[in-house]
Write a protein that holds these residues in place. Structure first.
Motif, PDB file in Angstrom:
ATOM      1  N   LEU A 237      -9.474  -7.357  93.161  1.00 21.82           N
ATOM      2  CA  LEU A 237      -9.510  -6.102  92.417  1.00 21.82           C
ATOM      3  C   LEU A 237      -8.451  -6.147  91.324  1.00 21.82           C
ATOM      4  CD1 LEU A 237      -9.862  -3.447  95.275  1.00 21.82           C
ATOM      5  CD2 LEU A 237     -11.656  -4.337  93.795  1.00 21.82           C
ATOM      6  N   ALA A 238      -8.830  -5.795  90.119  1.00 20.66           N
ATOM      7  CA  ALA A 238      -7.889  -5.677  89.008  1.00 20.66           C
ATOM      8  C   ALA A 238      -7.527  -4.202  88.814  1.00 20.66           C
ATOM      9  CB  ALA A 238      -8.488  -6.263  87.730  1.00 20.66           C
ATOM     10  N   LYS A 239      -6.517  -3.970  87.987  1.00 17.10           N
ATOM     11  CA  LYS A 239      -6.060  -2.577  87.786  1.00 17.10           C
ATOM     12  C   LYS A 239      -7.156  -1.711  87.197  1.00 17.10           C
ATOM     13  CE  LYS A 239      -1.163  -3.786  87.118  1.00 17.10           C
ATOM     14  NZ  LYS A 239      -1.316  -5.264  87.172  1.00 17.10           N
ATOM     15  N   GLU A 240      -7.951  -2.266  86.292  1.00 18.42           N
ATOM     16  CA  GLU A 240      -8.998  -1.451  85.664  1.00 18.42           C
ATOM     17  C   GLU A 240     -10.103  -1.065  86.638  1.00 18.42           C
ATOM     18  OE1 GLU A 240      -9.670  -5.831  84.514  1.00 18.42           O
ATOM     19  OE2 GLU A 240      -8.010  -4.386  84.586  1.00 18.42           O
ATOM     20  N   ASP A 241     -10.209  -1.754  87.768  1.00 13.30           N
ATOM     21  CA  ASP A 241     -11.247  -1.415  88.748  1.00 13.30           C
ATOM     22  C   ASP A 241     -10.984  -0.069  89.415  1.00 13.30           C
ATOM     23  OD1 ASP A 241     -12.529  -3.817  88.248  1.00 13.30           O
ATOM     24  OD2 ASP A 241     -11.448  -4.897  89.814  1.00 13.30           O
ATOM     25  N   PHE A 242      -9.763   0.422  89.356  1.00 12.89           N
ATOM     26  CA  PHE A 242      -9.434   1.707  89.968  1.00 12.89           C
ATOM     27  C   PHE A 242      -9.644   2.887  89.019  1.00 12.89           C
ATOM     28  CE2 PHE A 242      -7.219  -1.282  92.660  1.00 12.89           C
ATOM     29  CZ  PHE A 242      -7.318  -0.741  93.920  1.00 12.89           C
ATOM     30  N   LYS A 243      -9.913   2.613  87.760  1.00 10.48           N
ATOM     31  CA  LYS A 243     -10.060   3.700  86.787  1.00 10.48           C
ATOM     32  C   LYS A 243     -11.185   4.671  87.137  1.00 10.48           C
ATOM     33  CE  LYS A 243      -7.967   1.417  82.781  1.00 10.48           C
ATOM     34  NZ  LYS A 243      -8.170   0.944  81.386  1.00 10.48           N
ATOM     35  N   PRO A 244     -12.373   4.205  87.575  1.00 12.91           N
ATOM     36  CA  PRO A 244     -13.447   5.165  87.880  1.00 12.91           C
ATOM     37  C   PRO A 244     -13.089   6.156  88.985  1.00 12.91           C
ATOM     38  CG  PRO A 244     -14.340   2.948  87.671  1.00 12.91           C
ATOM     39  CD  PRO A 244     -12.851   2.810  87.681  1.00 12.91           C
ATOM     40  N   ILE A 245     -12.436   5.701  90.054  1.00 10.78           N
ATOM     41  CA  ILE A 245     -12.133   6.645  91.132  1.00 10.78           C
ATOM     42  C   ILE A 245     -11.013   7.598  90.718  1.00 10.78           C
ATOM     43  CG2 ILE A 245     -12.901   5.019  92.896  1.00 10.78           C
ATOM     44  CD1 ILE A 245      -9.979   4.523  93.594  1.00 10.78           C
ATOM     45  N   PHE A 278      -0.302  -1.282  93.205  1.00  7.97           N
ATOM     46  CA  PHE A 278      -0.084  -2.725  93.076  1.00  7.97           C
ATOM     47  C   PHE A 278       1.349  -3.097  93.438  1.00  7.97           C
ATOM     48  CE2 PHE A 278      -4.156  -2.730  91.163  1.00  7.97           C
ATOM     49  CZ  PHE A 278      -4.602  -4.044  91.154  1.00  7.97           C
ATOM     50  N   TYR A 279       2.292  -2.190  93.223  1.00  6.83           N
ATOM     51  CA  TYR A 279       3.673  -2.465  93.629  1.00  6.83           C
ATOM     52  C   TYR A 279       3.774  -2.653  95.136  1.00  6.83           C
ATOM     53  CZ  TYR A 279       8.561  -1.429  94.806  1.00  6.83           C
ATOM     54  OH  TYR A 279       9.831  -1.470  95.332  1.00  6.83           O
ATOM     55  N   CYS A 280       3.074  -1.813  95.885  1.00  6.64           N
ATOM     56  CA  CYS A 280       3.166  -1.861  97.341  1.00  6.64           C
ATOM     57  C   CYS A 280       2.266  -2.926  97.963  1.00  6.64           C
ATOM     58  CB  CYS A 280       2.807  -0.494  97.935  1.00  6.64           C
ATOM     59  SG  CYS A 280       3.995   0.811  97.548  1.00  6.64           S
ATOM     60  N   ASN A 282       0.161  -5.562  96.140  1.00  7.79           N
ATOM     61  CA  ASN A 282       0.093  -6.883  95.503  1.00  7.79           C
ATOM     62  C   ASN A 282       1.502  -7.457  95.368  1.00  7.79           C
ATOM     63  OD1 ASN A 282      -0.616  -8.240  92.280  1.00  7.79           O
ATOM     64  ND2 ASN A 282      -1.267  -9.091  94.202  1.00  7.79           N
ATOM     65  N   ARG A 283       2.012  -7.966  96.454  1.00 13.56           N
ATOM     66  CA  ARG A 283       3.424  -8.361  96.523  1.00 13.56           C
ATOM     67  C   ARG A 283       3.750  -9.562  95.658  1.00 13.56           C
ATOM     68  NH1 ARG A 283       4.737  -6.363 101.657  1.00 13.56           N
ATOM     69  NH2 ARG A 283       6.729  -7.433 101.655  1.00 13.56           N
ATOM     70  N   ILE A 284       2.787 -10.456  95.439  1.00 12.81           N
ATOM     71  CA  ILE A 284       3.078 -11.635  94.628  1.00 12.81           C
ATOM     72  C   ILE A 284       3.060 -11.313  93.141  1.00 12.81           C
ATOM     73  CG2 ILE A 284       2.175 -13.204  96.374  1.00 12.81           C
ATOM     74  CD1 ILE A 284      -0.364 -13.455  94.761  1.00 12.81           C
ATOM     75  N   GLY A 285       2.634 -10.108  92.781  1.00 11.62           N
ATOM     76  CA  GLY A 285       2.666  -9.695  91.390  1.00 11.62           C
ATOM     77  C   GLY A 285       1.663 -10.380  90.498  1.00 11.62           C
ATOM     78  N   SER A 286       0.549 -10.833  91.060  1.00 13.09           N
ATOM     79  CA  SER A 286      -0.467 -11.529  90.268  1.00 13.09           C
ATOM     80  C   SER A 286      -1.373 -10.578  89.501  1.00 13.09           C
ATOM     81  CB  SER A 286      -1.322 -12.414  91.178  1.00 13.09           C
ATOM     82  OG  SER A 286      -2.029 -11.619  92.123  1.00 13.09           O
ATOM     83  N   GLY A 287      -1.366  -9.290  89.872  1.00 16.05           N
ATOM     84  CA  GLY A 287      -2.296  -8.349  89.247  1.00 16.05           C
ATOM     85  C   GLY A 287      -3.700  -8.466  89.793  1.00 16.05           C
ATOM     86  N   GLN A 288      -3.882  -9.236  90.860  1.00 13.98           N
ATOM     87  CA  GLN A 288      -5.186  -9.425  91.489  1.00 13.98           C
ATOM     88  C   GLN A 288      -5.064  -9.071  92.972  1.00 13.98           C
ATOM     89  OE1 GLN A 288      -6.312 -13.492  90.687  1.00 13.98           O
ATOM     90  NE2 GLN A 288      -6.534 -13.135  88.493  1.00 13.98           N
TER      91      GLN A 288
END
Length: 543
Positions: A237-245, A278-280, A282-288
């Protein structure tokens, strides 16, 4: 040597066997041993082999096999007959089950290579029944039991009754919540996933294909959310995938209705929520964000809480508007030129100059996390969200990783006493400038070691911090003077607050009192005169 007569039936064969035992009838030469002599066995074996090689013997055996097949005796006792066929007067082994197209090459007895015995791993060719192994892997998950599937389709029929053309998006919200058991603000993204042609309707048949036939209904909640939100051909999941909800949440949640008049802050709120997620997680900080990370996090329970709670500020995990307000206002206060970037001189002012220059240098060297601003020497809003969440709650796992990387000067995964002394030196200098009684590093080091309780007293690892509840105090001693002094003061009021509300995190308490302070400043009131929920930040105790 006398040739044996060519018998034509089974009785003749028996006679031949009898004659073979009567040595005197065969008119054997005198050197042949007498009946009963031990050497007679070898002579009889030689005679029997010679008999088998005669053409008449082969014809006899072929005739017997033909008669056995014709009479049906072979069908009744097929398992007792040898698995071979006769061709050209010689026995030929059966073809391998994996090589049905290989030709059969006849060979005479004793002239060809020895026959290979059948592999014990291969079933006999004559076995008719095959062992059936039930399917144990299902790409889309194990299908639901028949009764569950039947009940689901019955519910679908009820929800779609009277809508022959299908359901529109507002009507589909009931399907999302009651049937799919998902938060209602998943309606838009779920509706669009099914209505791929953009007709504005979801029919009963299309919903059954998407939800029932693809076994989505039998998946766990995390997999359902992951499958619905992710883009096709992606396994994250990328950050933009959360925009619709989040857009659906902003449009329909009663606690966020007041934001409709300010679309720019709706966008900032949605960004902040995603950054916190993503801070909580996605711990590796990949944005994925992977499915594994989604399952291990608490996002699903927070989503349901946000859907059930009308006051969005009570949803402290990710969705609280007050938390967003504090983060954004803190960023705006530091961004004096309002270019939406923060430099090193801006960040040093955070918390009334609480941080040391050395720790700020490490942050801007992008050691704990690479900046997303793409501007050299500048921290963007997303980078600031990660910083403030780490600074105000140093007991959380993401915060521990953030500050551990800052202290680990050589990046070898351990903190030595020299590295600790390097950061405390500036703290000691600041204490002297403030006329505070200096504390020797040797005394501080003993306190730090006792606080963490590492496996090896000569160095500390991230694993040591995971087991300790006092990691926040450890980091504050090294680079946050205000919180270090507050920890030494042991404010009894704050200690009582923590005991009364143990479920709140350090971040929750910080955001609460900062929101009250900012709200008072906006109303023109003096925050220092507030009682009960507000106190000076310099008195904060991480205890």
């Amino acid at each position: 040597m006398v040739e044996a007569p060519a018998p034509s039936d089974l009785s003749a064969a028996a006679q031949v066997s009898a004659l073979s035992l009567q040595v005197d009838l065969l008119q054997l030469p005198p050197e042949v041993p007498a009946p009963g002599a031990p050497a007679l066995r070898g002579v009889l074996d030689h005679l029997f082999a010679h008999w088998l090689s005669l053409p008449e013997t082969a014809a006899l055996l072929a005739s017997l096999v033909h008669k056995a097949k014709a009479s049906g005796a072979a069908a009744a006792g097929a398992s007792m007959l040898p698995s071979m066929m006769l061709q050209g007067g010689a026995a030929v082994p059966p073809l391998s089950p994996r090589s049905p197209r290989l030709s059969r090459r006849p060979s005479s007895l004793g002239s060809g290579p020895p026959h290979r015995s059948a592999s014990p791993l291969r079933p006999p060719a004559a076995r008719s029944a095959k062992e059936v192994i039930p399917q144990f892997y299902f790409q889309d998950g194990r299908p639901p039991p028949y009764e569950v599937r039947k009940q689901c389709i019955s519910t679908v029929d009820q929800l779609f009754a009277g809508h022959s053309n299908g359901l529109r998006a507002p009507e589909f919200r009931m399907v999302t919540r009651e049937l799919c058991k998902l938060p209602t603000f998943f309606t838009t993204v779920l509706f669009d996933k099914i209505d791929k042609e953009g007709t504005g309707f979801v029919t009963r048949e299309a919903f059954i294909v998407f939800w029932v036939n693809s076994n989505l209904m039998s998946m766990d909640s995390a997999t359902q959310v992951f499958t619905i939100l992710k883009q096709q051909n992606r396994n994250y999941l990328a950050k933009e995938d959360f925009k619709p909800i989040l857009k659906d949440l902003l449009d329909n949640h009663p606690g966020l209705e007041f934001l409709k008049s300010t679309p720019e802050f709706q966008e900032r709120y949605a960004e902040t929520v995603v950054y916190r997620i993503f801070y909580c997680l996605n711990r590796i900080g990949s944005g994925q964000l992977t499915l594994r990370e989604l399952k291990h996090g608490n996002l699903l329970s927070a989503l349901r809480h946000a859907d059930d709670e009308e006051d969005i500020n009570k949803v402290l995990r990710y969705f609280s508007y007050e938390h967003f307000y504090v983060i954004y206002c803190k960023f705006w206060e530091l961004d004096t030129d309002h270019d939406f970037f923060i430099d090193k001189e801006n960040l040093i002012k955070y918390g009334n100059h609480a941080l040391t220059y050395r720790i700020v240098d490490r942050i801007f060297s992008e050691v704990p996390r690479k900046f997303t601003s793409k501007v050299e020497g500048k921290m963007g809003y997303e980078d600031f969200v990660h910083f403030i969440l780490s600074e105000e709650d140093k007991s959380s796992a993401p915060s521990q990783e953030y500050w551990f990387k800052c202290i680990d000067l050589d990046g070898n995964g351990i903190l030595t006493h020299i590295e600790l002394q390097f950061f405390f030196e500036e703290q000691l200098h600041r204490m002297e400038c403030m006329a505070q009684e200096p504390v020797l590093f040797e005394d501080i080091l003993c306190q730090l070691i006792d606080m963490i309780g590492p496996e090896n007293d000569s160095y500390l690892t991230l694993k040591d911090f995971r087991r300790c509840k006092l990691s926040g105090h450890f980091f504050n001693i090294l680079f946050n003077l205000n919180k270090f002094m507050a920890f030494e003061a042991r404010d009894p009021f704050l200690i009582r607050q923590m005991r009364e509300e143990p479920s709140l995190t350090d971040w929750d308490r910080f955001a609460r009192r900062e929101y009250v302070r900012l709200a008072m400043e906006e109303d023109g009131e003096d925050a220092s005169n507030a009682s009960g929920d507000v106190w000076d930040e310099s008195l904060e105790s991480p205890f």
